[in-house]
Design a protein around this motif. Structure first.
Motif, PDB file in Angstrom:
ATOM      1  N   GLU A  67       5.410  -4.662   2.794  1.00 17.95           N
ATOM      2  CA  GLU A  67       5.236  -3.207   2.710  1.00 17.95           C
ATOM      3  C   GLU A  67       5.440  -2.765   1.269  1.00 17.95           C
ATOM      4  O   GLU A  67       6.447  -3.080   0.655  1.00 17.95           O
ATOM      5  CB  GLU A  67       6.239  -2.494   3.604  1.00 17.95           C
ATOM      6  CG  GLU A  67       5.926  -2.560   5.065  1.00 17.95           C
ATOM      7  CD  GLU A  67       6.901  -1.737   5.899  1.00 17.95           C
ATOM      8  OE1 GLU A  67       7.779  -1.043   5.341  1.00 17.95           O
ATOM      9  OE2 GLU A  67       6.783  -1.806   7.128  1.00 17.95           O
ATOM     10  N   LEU A  69       5.470   0.737  -0.953  1.00 21.12           N
ATOM     11  CA  LEU A  69       5.550   2.186  -0.808  1.00 21.12           C
ATOM     12  C   LEU A  69       5.345   2.618   0.639  1.00 21.12           C
ATOM     13  O   LEU A  69       4.369   3.298   0.982  1.00 21.12           O
ATOM     14  CB  LEU A  69       4.523   2.876  -1.713  1.00 21.12           C
ATOM     15  CG  LEU A  69       4.681   2.658  -3.211  1.00 21.12           C
ATOM     16  CD1 LEU A  69       3.501   3.259  -3.951  1.00 21.12           C
ATOM     17  CD2 LEU A  69       5.984   3.249  -3.713  1.00 21.12           C
ATOM     18  N   PRO A  70       6.248   2.215   1.534  1.00 18.54           N
ATOM     19  CA  PRO A  70       6.081   2.569   2.953  1.00 18.54           C
ATOM     20  C   PRO A  70       6.128   4.082   3.178  1.00 18.54           C
ATOM     21  O   PRO A  70       6.725   4.826   2.396  1.00 18.54           O
ATOM     22  CB  PRO A  70       7.265   1.872   3.625  1.00 18.54           C
ATOM     23  CG  PRO A  70       8.256   1.636   2.544  1.00 18.54           C
ATOM     24  CD  PRO A  70       7.487   1.497   1.269  1.00 18.54           C
ATOM     25  N   ILE A  71       5.517   4.521   4.246  1.00 17.32           N
ATOM     26  CA  ILE A  71       5.500   5.936   4.608  1.00 17.32           C
ATOM     27  C   ILE A  71       6.923   6.424   4.878  1.00 17.32           C
ATOM     28  O   ILE A  71       7.306   7.509   4.461  1.00 17.32           O
ATOM     29  CB  ILE A  71       4.633   6.170   5.861  1.00 17.32           C
ATOM     30  CG1 ILE A  71       3.184   5.801   5.581  1.00 17.32           C
ATOM     31  CG2 ILE A  71       4.740   7.604   6.341  1.00 17.32           C
ATOM     32  CD1 ILE A  71       2.302   5.802   6.817  1.00 17.32           C
ATOM     33  N   THR A  72       7.676   5.620   5.583  1.00 17.00           N
ATOM     34  CA  THR A  72       9.028   6.008   5.982  1.00 17.00           C
ATOM     35  C   THR A  72       9.942   4.788   6.007  1.00 17.00           C
ATOM     36  O   THR A  72       9.471   3.660   6.148  1.00 17.00           O
ATOM     37  CB  THR A  72       9.009   6.703   7.366  1.00 17.00           C
ATOM     38  OG1 THR A  72      10.332   7.059   7.744  1.00 17.00           O
ATOM     39  CG2 THR A  72       8.408   5.829   8.433  1.00 17.00           C
ATOM     40  N   GLU A 143      -3.062   1.002  10.089  1.00 15.63           N
ATOM     41  CA  GLU A 143      -2.285   1.424   8.919  1.00 15.63           C
ATOM     42  C   GLU A 143      -0.937   2.009   9.315  1.00 15.63           C
ATOM     43  O   GLU A 143       0.060   1.814   8.613  1.00 15.63           O
ATOM     44  CB  GLU A 143      -3.083   2.407   8.061  1.00 15.63           C
ATOM     45  CG  GLU A 143      -4.335   1.806   7.450  1.00 15.63           C
ATOM     46  CD  GLU A 143      -4.091   0.584   6.571  1.00 15.63           C
ATOM     47  OE1 GLU A 143      -2.963   0.365   6.108  1.00 15.63           O
ATOM     48  OE2 GLU A 143      -5.061  -0.166   6.342  1.00 15.63           O
ATOM     49  N   ASN A 147       2.921   0.791   8.431  1.00 18.32           N
ATOM     50  CA  ASN A 147       3.720   1.799   7.714  1.00 18.32           C
ATOM     51  C   ASN A 147       3.149   2.035   6.318  1.00 18.32           C
ATOM     52  O   ASN A 147       3.868   2.156   5.337  1.00 18.32           O
ATOM     53  CB  ASN A 147       5.187   1.336   7.644  1.00 18.32           C
ATOM     54  CG  ASN A 147       6.143   2.433   7.248  1.00 18.32           C
ATOM     55  OD1 ASN A 147       5.875   3.615   7.440  1.00 18.32           O
ATOM     56  ND2 ASN A 147       7.267   2.040   6.673  1.00 18.32           N
ATOM     57  N   SER A 148       1.817   2.107   6.260  1.00 13.40           N
ATOM     58  CA  SER A 148       1.122   2.147   4.972  1.00 13.40           C
ATOM     59  C   SER A 148       0.506   3.507   4.693  1.00 13.40           C
ATOM     60  O   SER A 148      -0.117   4.120   5.570  1.00 13.40           O
ATOM     61  CB  SER A 148       0.022   1.077   4.969  1.00 13.40           C
ATOM     62  OG  SER A 148      -0.819   1.233   3.868  1.00 13.40           O
ATOM     63  N   TRP A 149       0.599   3.923   3.441  1.00 21.89           N
ATOM     64  CA  TRP A 149      -0.049   5.150   3.003  1.00 21.89           C
ATOM     65  C   TRP A 149      -1.570   5.018   3.020  1.00 21.89           C
ATOM     66  O   TRP A 149      -2.285   6.014   2.882  1.00 21.89           O
ATOM     67  CB  TRP A 149       0.423   5.548   1.607  1.00 21.89           C
ATOM     68  CG  TRP A 149       1.761   6.209   1.643  1.00 21.89           C
ATOM     69  CD1 TRP A 149       2.963   5.674   1.279  1.00 21.89           C
ATOM     70  CD2 TRP A 149       2.038   7.543   2.098  1.00 21.89           C
ATOM     71  NE1 TRP A 149       3.973   6.576   1.470  1.00 21.89           N
ATOM     72  CE2 TRP A 149       3.429   7.745   1.971  1.00 21.89           C
ATOM     73  CE3 TRP A 149       1.261   8.581   2.598  1.00 21.89           C
ATOM     74  CZ2 TRP A 149       4.050   8.937   2.336  1.00 21.89           C
ATOM     75  CZ3 TRP A 149       1.878   9.768   2.957  1.00 21.89           C
ATOM     76  CH2 TRP A 149       3.256   9.934   2.822  1.00 21.89           C
ATOM     77  N   LEU A 150      -2.078   3.814   3.196  1.00 18.13           N
ATOM     78  CA  LEU A 150      -3.529   3.639   3.322  1.00 18.13           C
ATOM     79  C   LEU A 150      -4.069   4.333   4.578  1.00 18.13           C
ATOM     80  O   LEU A 150      -5.279   4.436   4.761  1.00 18.13           O
ATOM     81  CB  LEU A 150      -3.899   2.160   3.326  1.00 18.13           C
ATOM     82  CG  LEU A 150      -3.796   1.471   1.972  1.00 18.13           C
ATOM     83  CD1 LEU A 150      -4.047  -0.024   2.106  1.00 18.13           C
ATOM     84  CD2 LEU A 150      -4.765   2.088   0.979  1.00 18.13           C
ATOM     85  N   VAL A 151      -3.171   4.832   5.400  1.00 21.62           N
ATOM     86  CA  VAL A 151      -3.581   5.634   6.548  1.00 21.62           C
ATOM     87  C   VAL A 151      -4.438   6.812   6.073  1.00 21.62           C
ATOM     88  O   VAL A 151      -5.358   7.255   6.767  1.00 21.62           O
ATOM     89  CB  VAL A 151      -2.345   6.086   7.372  1.00 21.62           C
ATOM     90  CG1 VAL A 151      -1.547   7.139   6.651  1.00 21.62           C
ATOM     91  CG2 VAL A 151      -2.744   6.563   8.744  1.00 21.62           C
ATOM     92  N   LEU A 152      -4.184   7.284   4.856  1.00 23.95           N
ATOM     93  CA  LEU A 152      -4.975   8.390   4.298  1.00 23.95           C
ATOM     94  C   LEU A 152      -6.409   7.963   3.979  1.00 23.95           C
ATOM     95  O   LEU A 152      -7.323   8.791   3.969  1.00 23.95           O
ATOM     96  CB  LEU A 152      -4.298   8.947   3.044  1.00 23.95           C
ATOM     97  CG  LEU A 152      -2.896   9.531   3.252  1.00 23.95           C
ATOM     98  CD1 LEU A 152      -2.281   9.933   1.920  1.00 23.95           C
ATOM     99  CD2 LEU A 152      -2.918  10.692   4.233  1.00 23.95           C
TER     100      LEU A 152
END
Length: 194
Positions: A67, A69-72, A143, A147-152
């Motif tokens: 991971e 820069l995880p989201i949370t 994503e 837990n990845s910001w790539l969700v965006l």
């Protein structure tokens, strides 16, 4: 990484592999004669195909990375939501692809064959583009599971997907009997919503 994290990544890997293998097997069983008139090598199609390959490879590679820069810090909720979305998306996309049968073509090809028939049963009874819906839900869930910001980035991928669906609908309305009425009775991506 915990055993649960490892099992989650194995599950994600297996789902991606099953999706890709099924698509390739069904593509090979697809009536190749209908693809002879398809524009195979335009620069646009080459870019789209390269992009699809890059995204697929990137997803598989991401499974083996830590991971970043995880989201949370506590990823339990995003992972639970992610597993649900991933599983739902995978099942919907596969079911829809099987229901579509020989009427299917790659999004970049946008082919409508002379013998194309209206499919309005199964998942297609509720939405016109369940494969796109399933694939986007699957990517969103993937994503979130990581837990990845790539969700965006899924929102970015949604833009050409929506454009492709709209372009496809225009051609289908002009060439497939009953498609205009079907379009009035169903939603594009989410039943009873949009």
């Amino acid at each position: 990484m915990t055993i649960v994290g490892i099992l989650l990544r194995v599950y994600l890997f297996a789902g991606l592999a099953a999706h890709k293998i099924l698509w390739e097997l069904l593509k090979r069983g697809h009536d190749q004669s209908s693809q002879q008139n398809a524009p195979h090598n335009t620069p646009f199609l080459q870019i789209v195909r390269a992009g699809k390959i890059a995204v697929t490879i990137g997803l598989f590679v991401q499974l083996f990375l830590p991971e970043i820069l995880p989201i949370t810090d506590n990823a339990l909720v995003p992972r639970i939501v992610g597993v649900f979305l991933y599983t739902f998306g995978l099942l919907i996309a596969i079911l829809a692809r099987l229901e579509l049968g020989n009427n299917w073509s790659d999004i970049e090809a946008g082919l409508v064959k002379p013998n194309h028939m209206l499919v309005n049963q199964g998942v297609y009874r509720y939405i016109r583009h369940p494969i796109y819906t399933g694939d986007l839900a699957m990517l969103l869930g993937f994503e979130l599971c990581l837990n990845s910001w790539l969700v965006l980035a899924v929102a970015i991928l949604a833009i050409p997907t929506i454009y492709g669906a709209m372009r496809e609908e225009k051609v289908l309305a002009e060439t497939v009997n009953g498609y205009r009425a079907y379009r009035e009775q169903t939603k594009r991506f989410i039943p009873f919503v949009i």
